[in-house]
Design an enzyme around this catalytic site. Sequence first.
Site, mmCIF file in Angstrom:
data_model
loop_
_atom_site.group_PDB
_atom_site.id
_atom_site.type_symbol
_atom_site.label_atom_id
_atom_site.label_comp_id
_atom_site.label_asym_id
_atom_site.label_seq_id
_atom_site.Cartn_x
_atom_site.Cartn_y
_atom_site.Cartn_z
ATOM 1 N N CYS A 114 0.824 -1.212 0.000
ATOM 2 C CA CYS A 114 0.000 0.000 0.000
ATOM 3 C C CYS A 114 0.858 1.262 0.000
ATOM 4 C CB CYS A 114 -0.980 0.048 1.162
ATOM 5 S SG CYS A 114 -2.187 1.366 0.860
ATOM 6 N N CYS A 170 -5.902 2.171 -4.430
ATOM 7 C CA CYS A 170 -5.378 2.809 -3.222
ATOM 8 C C CYS A 170 -6.317 3.936 -2.812
ATOM 9 C CB CYS A 170 -3.978 3.347 -3.489
ATOM 10 S SG CYS A 170 -3.151 3.872 -1.991
#
Length: 438
Positions: A189, A367
């Site tokens: 991430c 994201c």
Amino acid sequence: MAALRRLRQCHSTGIAISRVHTSSRASAQLHYKVLVVGGGSGGISMSARMKRMMGAENVAVVEPSEMHYYQPIWTLVGAGAKTLTSSGRSTASVMPSGVKWVKSKVQEINPDTNTVRTDDGNEISYEYLIVALGLQIHFEKIKGLPEGFEHPKIGSNYSVQTVEKTWKALQDFKEGNAVFTFPNTPVKCAGAPQKIMYLADAYLRKTGKREKANVIYNTSLPVLFGIKKYADSLWDIVKQRDLQVNLRQNLIEVRADKQEAVFENLDKPGETKVLEYEMLHVTPPMGPNLVIKGSLLADEAGWLDVSKDNLQHKRYPNVFGIGDCTNLPTVRTAAAVAAQTAILNRTISKVIKNEKPDKIYDGYTSCPLVTSYNTVILAEFDYNGQPLETFPFNQAKERRLMYYMKADVMPHLYWHGLLRGLWGGPGPYRKLLHLGMK
């Protein structure tokens, strides 16, 4: 200190599913049609899918952890918007019913003999192997860590042992530098290191401390975010909120007793700068899982060497990979795992029939860039860095709806959809919402 020692170990990315299952510490010789190594998001979701395809009795999962965590929510835990307790469930509760749970750690994988050895001495053989071991976190590669976490004012949203320390550091902030870092390695991430910066800025404004704070983001990258469409929006936010972004700055040392962080200028190796901090959020260096790195399954860099199209191993056709442990050239996220489960399920269904895999993974990843306590920019894109947006509006704009998706909808999808092998990403819905044109 025991908790800090555990920081040196690899953490899985996911969680698990149902009620009744069988668990095993050991038996002399174990054999399964499908063996899944790793009980994170990729491992549990694929074990649920394989149970439906092969039957529960033919599937086993090797995973030592008693708890499974939904790690994407830790950004909000570090900012006080969610609790750590809400992010975890017992592995027993997420393991598909009837699937064998081997409560051990993988020690060695030998694809030439189709066997896996566990740390308690067991050898397990398989017909098909799904590798879902995640990546390795390396706080110890920063001088002064992990022992620096014993001091106040420092935290990290990348570990269950340190995420609440981020929130404590934010609450205790008085005046000075609030520093946020991004390491000179691949990470999972890639948006998370800056999300906590935006949340900290919002918290300091809300509590009347922002005028006494310098909010600083030091990133090893040459860009703020890898996809220009979203990076442009983020730069606008940085300017509007008076945030300081320094590119190509890599954290190499933390002097927690003095509240100092040392950064190296990657464009001028050897040149360092010392920053005093009132709050420090560390994104640790990360790397390949050490079991994979030491096996015949690894590429030159140590990642699981799979086809980027169908997730089948490039040299061992009965081995497959998913998630953070692979060398897939996409950003490592839970959203990427979801899309990969659908592809991998199709690939395996073809391989067991001696047919050629026919479904191609486009590298989809997502994201949700949290920019405040009620707004998110939802970045979605493919291997080529091209936006692959689900909704028929501009997702590069901050939206309250997207925050609700991140905070409430996505966790529900994770626990009740992905981990049960029922959610393979938003692909079909994207086509529907764009009237079949995407």
